[in-house]
Every structure is written in C-alpha cells, then in structure tokens.
Design a protein around this motif. Structure first.
Motif, PDB file in Angstrom:
ATOM      1  N   TRP A  88      71.155 -66.487  31.573  1.00  0.00           N
ATOM      2  CA  TRP A  88      71.878 -67.530  32.164  1.00  0.00           C
ATOM      3  C   TRP A  88      72.135 -68.833  31.521  1.00  0.00           C
ATOM      4  O   TRP A  88      73.039 -69.661  31.688  1.00  0.00           O
ATOM      5  CB  TRP A  88      71.699 -67.741  33.569  1.00  0.00           C
ATOM      6  N   HIS A  94      82.707 -64.456  39.791  1.00  0.00           N
ATOM      7  CA  HIS A  94      81.787 -65.231  39.099  1.00  0.00           C
ATOM      8  C   HIS A  94      81.652 -66.561  39.997  1.00  0.00           C
ATOM      9  O   HIS A  94      80.790 -67.307  40.353  1.00  0.00           O
ATOM     10  CB  HIS A  94      82.117 -65.559  37.613  1.00  0.00           C
ATOM     11  N   ARG A 140      76.358 -62.982  39.255  1.00  0.00           N
ATOM     12  CA  ARG A 140      75.531 -63.272  38.086  1.00  0.00           C
ATOM     13  C   ARG A 140      75.159 -62.122  37.409  1.00  0.00           C
ATOM     14  O   ARG A 140      74.383 -62.066  36.147  1.00  0.00           O
ATOM     15  CB  ARG A 140      74.361 -64.256  38.302  1.00  0.00           C
ATOM     16  N   CYS A 165      71.888 -67.927  45.098  1.00  0.00           N
ATOM     17  CA  CYS A 165      71.464 -68.465  43.985  1.00  0.00           C
ATOM     18  C   CYS A 165      72.235 -68.301  42.683  1.00  0.00           C
ATOM     19  O   CYS A 165      72.685 -67.084  42.585  1.00  0.00           O
ATOM     20  CB  CYS A 165      70.062 -68.506  43.585  1.00  0.00           C
ATOM     21  N   ARG A 166      72.787 -69.268  41.963  1.00  0.00           N
ATOM     22  CA  ARG A 166      73.514 -69.033  40.713  1.00  0.00           C
ATOM     23  C   ARG A 166      72.574 -69.251  39.546  1.00  0.00           C
ATOM     24  O   ARG A 166      73.177 -69.389  38.281  1.00  0.00           O
ATOM     25  CB  ARG A 166      74.702 -69.973  40.894  1.00  0.00           C
ATOM     26  N   SER A 167      71.396 -69.865  39.626  1.00  0.00           N
ATOM     27  CA  SER A 167      70.510 -70.289  38.363  1.00  0.00           C
ATOM     28  C   SER A 167      69.252 -69.935  38.824  1.00  0.00           C
ATOM     29  O   SER A 167      68.910 -70.047  39.878  1.00  0.00           O
ATOM     30  CB  SER A 167      70.918 -71.636  38.163  1.00  0.00           C
ATOM     31  N   GLY A 208      79.754 -66.484  42.780  1.00  0.00           N
ATOM     32  CA  GLY A 208      78.252 -66.439  42.708  1.00  0.00           C
ATOM     33  C   GLY A 208      77.664 -65.210  41.882  1.00  0.00           C
ATOM     34  O   GLY A 208      76.641 -65.214  41.814  1.00  0.00           O
ATOM     35  N   VAL A 254      70.658 -62.984  44.536  1.00  0.00           N
ATOM     36  CA  VAL A 254      71.586 -63.260  43.522  1.00  0.00           C
ATOM     37  C   VAL A 254      72.688 -62.228  43.630  1.00  0.00           C
ATOM     38  O   VAL A 254      72.279 -61.070  44.000  1.00  0.00           O
ATOM     39  CB  VAL A 254      70.905 -63.013  42.110  1.00  0.00           C
TER      40      VAL A 254
END
Length: 354
Positions: free
Chosen positions: A352, A152, A157, A114-116, A155, A132
């Motif tokens: 983020w 980045h 973060r 997951c990126r968000s 992924g 993450v």
C-alpha cells in the motif's frame, strides 16, 4: 482486548450478515454463539484486525449434491458454478460493503474500517478492531474497471480476481482432492488490465483461489509482493486450493505473504472435512510454509465463517489456544509475533505504501 493481537488475512462474516440482515445486531454486537466471529469473541480472542471479504454466493442449484458430504469422503471433485453477471453481483457487493460500514458505525468505536497500515496500528493502539475491505472474486467489477475506483474510494484495499468460479478476469481452481492448481487458462485481457490498475491504486492482489496459469500471469505483471491471503501447502495436503513449492518460491522471491487457512479440508493430509484433527496438521503446514517462505512471509488467513475449522481453534475466541500450541511446538515469542501480526503489517506497508 487483553489477548495477544492477531491480524487475519481472510474472513466471511459479511456473508453471514448478508444472509440474515434482520439479525445484524445479534450476530455482530452481542453474538449468537453461532459461526466463528462476532464483536465479543473477537475482542476476547485478540482478533485485532483482518481482511473482511465481500463475496457473492452462487445461486442454489436444484438437485445439487451434498458438497459437505463429498468433502467428508475424498477423493472428490466439485463442479464449479457458472459465472455470475455484473448486474447480479454488483448490488450484493454494495450491500456487503454497507454492512461493513454499519459494523463500524454500530460498534461504539470498537471496530474501524482501515485504509492504511497507520490506521491499523492506530486502531490496535486504541483497543479497536481494524477491518480491511477485501473482495473475494471480482464479479462486481466491470470490464472498464470504473467500479474498482468506486470500491477503492469506499475502502477496498485487497482483491482476489476470482473465487474459484470463472469471472471476466480469469479462472479459479475447482475444489478437488487430490488435485493440482494447474487447471486451465490464465488471466483474460481484462484480468491483466485489472492487475495493472490494482498496482496503480495500491490494492493488494490476492492469489488464493486463482489457478496456476493465472498465478503465473499475476507474477509476470505485478510490481507488488505476491500474496495468497488464505492458502496452505500443497506438499502437505494435495488440494487444488493449496500452493505448490514452485509457487511458494515465487512468493518468497517477491517478499510476499501466505496466510495459513484454518479450513480443515486444506489442512488435513487426508483432505477430509472433519474438525477433530489435533494440532499436528496445522504445525505441518506452518513448518512447511516457514521452511519454503522464511519467517517473514507467513501469517494467518483463517477463513472464519467460510469453512469448517479445527476443534482446537473453534472460533475467534480460540486464537490464544493456537498461539499456545505454536509455542508448545517450539516457536519462540519473536517468531509468533511475526506470524500473528508483524508479517502482515510488513507486506501491507510494502503493497500500500506508507
């Protein structure tokens, strides 16, 4: 996943996979009953999301002392390993990032990179574990920061400039008990550029393992909440790895976050490594962190697969026992929800964006 969902600020399962690549399926998918994490135990314990660390292990030093035995018998001070060159670190970091991508591909939809926060919440809603990508020590990042952009894109973060040993970006704390995190110089010029670029890319900057001078430099430079993904209270356990009340006040002022580290050496007031310790030290640290930071700035940062863990927790499947102990200690349901999930989502959203 039927247990209450938990988001965890730090684990080291990627290192386990890196050290035994021929057993990836057994370690991750079916579980071997070893370590603290695998897909079945995470699902059973409500481990619904967390930071998965890319960490470059130090090469074994001939004639090195038994560090575990030293930690069993404080006081101790463990000499830091030498800096690891970029050319050695980067291939290992790429391999560990690859393990995380493989975990997603192999899990039949039960694990997602997951990126968000929106992706984390979507994974939770679908019963999948949200992973993450985190970097614990920036040895794989070059001074020009080109690799930062590449990771980045993969992924990444969350990033800690150091894992205790020095990097081209700064200096970490040695493992010492009793001791203070005020152990040396702060960020290098490259480290200050790294902080600014992480801010620009909205990458969380992890203060765990960073010494006090480096902590101060990040606080002066960063426009994001101050976060220590896996650290405890120095006032309870005076380890160099724990945060002083002054540092906690700065984190609170920034609306940041501290993830409670489950490592016994950072929990026990006597600094010992033994795992038969009961719940009292865990609650002492949680009480102190909540008192200094407030209810909105504390969560978990287990250090699963990277440290000795209290017998009461044992592994990821034991997370419900921790939540039960917190309730027995007097924490109400609303506070427990913040500590196990909500506070991490708040600080990640503020860091983020979105």
């Amino acid at each position: 996943m039927t247990a209450a969902p938990v988001f965890d600020g730090h684990n080291d399962i990627l290192l386990r996979l890196q050290m035994a690549p021929g057993r990836r399926e057994a370690i991750w998918l079916t579980g071997e009953g070893q370590g603290h994490l695998d897909l079945p135990r995470m699902l059973a314990g409500g481990f619904a999301g967390g930071m998965f660390a890319i960490y470059i292990p130090s090469p074994a030093a001939p004639g090195a002392p038994d560090y575990d035995a030293m930690m069993d018998n404080p006081p101790y001070e463990i000499e830091l390993p030498a800096m690891i060159p970029l050319g050695v670190a980067q291939p290992v970091a790429l391999s560990m990032a690859g393990h995380m991508l493989w975990m997603e591909r192999s899990s039949d939809g039960l694990f997602r990179l997951c990126r968000s926060v929106a992706e984390i919440e979507a994974a939770r809603a679908d019963g999948a574990i949200a992973g993450v990508m985190h970097m614990e020590g920036a040895e794989a990042i070059d001074e020009r920061l080109d690799a930062l952009h590449a990771f980045h894109a993969m992924g990444l973060r969350s990033l800690g400039p150091v894992w205790s040993r020095p990097t081209i970006f700064g200096h970490g704390v040695p493992f010492k008990f009793p001791g203070t995190p005020d152990t040396g110089p702060g960020l290098t010029p490259a480290g200050k550029r790294l902080v600014r670029e992480c801010n620009a890319l909205r990458i969380l900057i992890d203060l765990s393992h960073l010494n006090e001078a480096g902590f101060n430099d990040v606080a002066a430079l960063s426009n994001a909440p101050l976060v220590a993904t896996h650290s405890n209270a120095h006032a309870v356990t005076p380890s160099t790895r724990n945060l002083t009340d002054r540092q906690l006040a700065m984190i609170r002022e920034s609306r940041g976050m501290v993830g409670l580290n489950f490592a016994t050496v950072f929990l026990r007031p006597d600094g010992k490594r033994g795992t038969d310790m009961g719940w009292a030290p865990v609650m002492q640290h949680l009480d102190h962190l909540i008192d200094r930071l407030g209810e909105d700035c504390v969560g978990f940062g287990s250090d699963f697969d990277g440290a000795a863990i209290p017998d009461g927790i044992t592994d990821a499947a034991g997370l419900p026992r921790l939540l039960e102990a917190m309730a027995a200690h007097g924490y109400d349901a609303a506070l427990i929800e913040k500590l196990r999930w909500g506070n991490w989502m708040r600080v990640l959203r503020e860091t983020w964006g979105g």
